[in-house]
Design an enzyme around this catalytic site. Structure first.
Site, PDB file in Angstrom:
ATOM      1  N   CYS A 167      -3.452   5.009   7.069  1.00 16.29           N
ATOM      2  CA  CYS A 167      -3.946   4.420   8.315  1.00 16.29           C
ATOM      3  C   CYS A 167      -2.964   4.642   9.461  1.00 16.29           C
ATOM      4  CB  CYS A 167      -4.189   2.934   8.111  1.00 16.29           C
ATOM      5  SG  CYS A 167      -5.192   2.607   6.661  1.00 16.29           S
ATOM      6  N   ASN A 217       0.795  -1.226   0.000  1.00 19.68           N
ATOM      7  CA  ASN A 217       0.000   0.000   0.000  1.00 19.68           C
ATOM      8  C   ASN A 217       0.827   1.277   0.000  1.00 19.68           C
ATOM      9  OD1 ASN A 217       0.657  -0.809   2.774  1.00 19.68           O
ATOM     10  ND2 ASN A 217      -0.469   1.018   3.344  1.00 19.68           N
TER      11      ASN A 217
END
Lengths: 385, 156
Positions: free
Chosen positions: A327, A154
């Site tokens: 995140c 990611n």
């Protein structure tokens, strides 16, 4: 051009209007209002409304509808896959393999399993940010029950050779979990051909709504995991909770659109990424983080030397770009992923993850390159020799 | 590879405060956009001294140059590698020291500048490098005065 520009599609994507329409229609349809777990006519109508979505998601990854379990997102799917599978399989062994470059949802799940007495091997990536299949093979032990590796990382966008890892795990008898939140709709996924046993998906990374995801569980290899939540028997008892039918319908539509656009979207986004890379890498002291070749179409991660990260981000404030996993962005710490590549803290802090999507344009890419150039020049001119 | 605590904060660790671009006070944004006295010291009358503090690996490096004439700071300039608060604090500190007696550098503390810029507690530590760099300037100037006076005493 002075307006705000969104270049953080790896963190989240806008909801496709057709997805929003499908969800809106579902929310307004009295026939879909009931609890899908209820056995009366209204419950069956709601369940029937959700069923095509299960098939749409399954088709995107080459699975059967009965192998899809709805979750609240990829984070929950990762937790359920790691913790649920490890607990269910622990009589076979208590060793798990993952990579230092994995998403926090995987790493933190592993840490919680360590607290339960499981042993976890965290594989280091090579200089290109990739965990090679040979590294996984070398780490396997007799008591290894589970391997977890993202399809597309990611932060770096690098693509792991999942088929090769799948073959190794299958031969050894270990389960393979793949976080496909970044690759779904961008890379072809075939859980049978790639020998994947568990796979996590997120709707909002592929132009669907937030708050809904899915976990694929291979019916033959991993029929059950120990549930994390306790309640009713929904989702075969694996994930209790009333089915959010409108969310499920939205994810199904997003999956169908992603599959339909799989031939057209990635090449167009790749062309933009190549333009962005060419522009950024032509600037002084800008280098690519991660493999230049084995990378998804949508992510560019660069380190910008000679500038302090927070000042760089303020200079680029009109661009929504990331300095790491969204995140984990609140921590203000250097990205653990970049650290694991051996990148110094100050360069990790002045690295940018730029991710492109369906709506990105050449003008936006060019504007970012110009802004990075201007900001870096200004900050370097301010810095002591 | 076993889990290393160096790679991620321990579970439950309190995340350090980190501003977004919308959180910076207006004064910080103004100084960041147009820092005062940034760059190289211009030529002029008086004695030039310089001081530097901080390390790149720590994320903060500050250097100041002063030109002092008859005990007064005639001109000064700074260079800095650091967060927006650091750059803004250098700019505001330089504004305050322009035209001041050089002795003020010896006593300079960053507290008032930090208060004026509403620097959050977690960011104030980095600003101490500004104090260090200015103290280094003072030492350089003080040493030059001592050298000059001892040289004049040794003259026949």
């Amino acid at each position: 051009m002075s307006e705000s520009i969104y270049l953080d599609y790896a963190a989240s994507t806008p909801v496709d209007p057709r997805v929003a329409d499908a969800m809106d229609a579902c929310l307004r349809d009295p026939a879909a209002m009931a609890n899908a777990a209820a056995t009366h006519w209204a419950g069956r109508a709601a369940a029937a409304r959700a069923q095509p979505a299960r098939e749409q998601v399954a088709q995107l990854i080459g699975a059967r509808a009965s192998e899809i379990v709805w979750t609240s997102g990829a984070t929950e799917a990762d937790n359920l896959a790691l913790v649920g599978a490890a607990r269910f399989q622990q009589r076979r062994g208590r060793h798990i393999i993952t990579a230092l470059t994995e998403h926090p949802a995987v790493l933190e799940s592993c840490r919680s399993l360590q607290a339960e007495g499981f042993q976890v091997s965290y594989l280091s990536p090579n200089g290109a940010g990739l965990v090679e299949p040979e590294s996984v093979a070398a780490a396997l032990r007799d008591d290894t029950i589970l391997v977890s590796l993202a399809h597309v990382n990611n932060e770096l966008g690098v693509i792991h050779d999942i088929a090769a890892v799948g073959a190794i795990c299958r031969a050894h008898g270990a389960l393979l979990h793949v976080d496909a939140a970044q690759s779904a709709g961008r890379e072809a996924i075939d859980v049978r051909a790639q020998q994947i046993d568990l796979l996590s998906l997120s709707a909002h990374k592929m132009y669907g709504p937030k708050g809904i995801g899915a976990l694929f569980l291979d019916a033959d290899r991993c029929r059950r995991v120990t549930p994390l939540l306790h309640g009713g028997g929904q989702e075969r008892g694996l994930r209790p909770g009333t089915l959010p039918v409108h969310q499920v319908v939205g994810m199904g539509m997003a999956a169908e659109l992603a599959q339909a656009r799989l031939a057209a979207d990635p090449p167009a986004i790749l062309a933009l990424r190549q333009r962005l890379e060419a522009g950024l890498l032509a600037l002084p002291d800008v280098q690519l983080n991660g493999s230049p070749d084995r990378r998804s179409c949508h992510i560019v991660n660069v380190r910008i030397g000679g500038v302090e990260g927070e000042s760089l981000r303020l200079g680029l404030h009109r661009f929504a770009v990331s300095s790491g996993s969204a995140c984990a962005a609140e921590s203000g710490e250097p990205s653990p992923v970049l650290r694991s590549l051996g990148i110094a803290d100050q360069l990790a802090l002045s690295s940018l993850r730029i991710s492109l999507g369906r709506d990105s344009t050449e003008a936006e890419v060019d504007a970012l390159v110009a802004a990075v150039d201007a900001t870096a020049r200004r900050l370097r001119a301010l810095a002591p020799d | 590879m076993p889990w290393s605590p160096l790679l991620m904060p321990p579970p439950g660790a309190c995340a350090p405060w980190r501003p977004t671009d919308m959180d910076y006070p207006a004064a910080v944004l103004a100084h960041f956009a147009a820092p005062q006295h940034a760059g190289e010291l211009r030529e002029g009358p008086g004695e030039a001294v310089s001081g530097r503090a901080g390390e790149l690996a720590d994320g903060v490096v500050v250097s100041f140059q002063l030109r002092v004439l008859r005990g007064t700071i005639q001109a000064l300039a700074f260079r800095a590698y650091g967060c927006p608060y650091t750059l803004a604090a250098c700019s505001l500190a330089a504004e305050g020291l322009q035209g001041a007696p050089v002795a003020r550098v010896r006593e300079f503390t960053i507290g008032q500048v930090a208060d004026e810029l509403q620097v959050p507690p977690g960011k104030r530590g980095a600003l101490l490098r500004i104090e260090d760099a200015l103290r280094s300037c003072w030492r350089a100037w003080d040493n030059s005065q001592l050298s000059r006076s001892s040289a004049s005493r040794s003259d026949p």
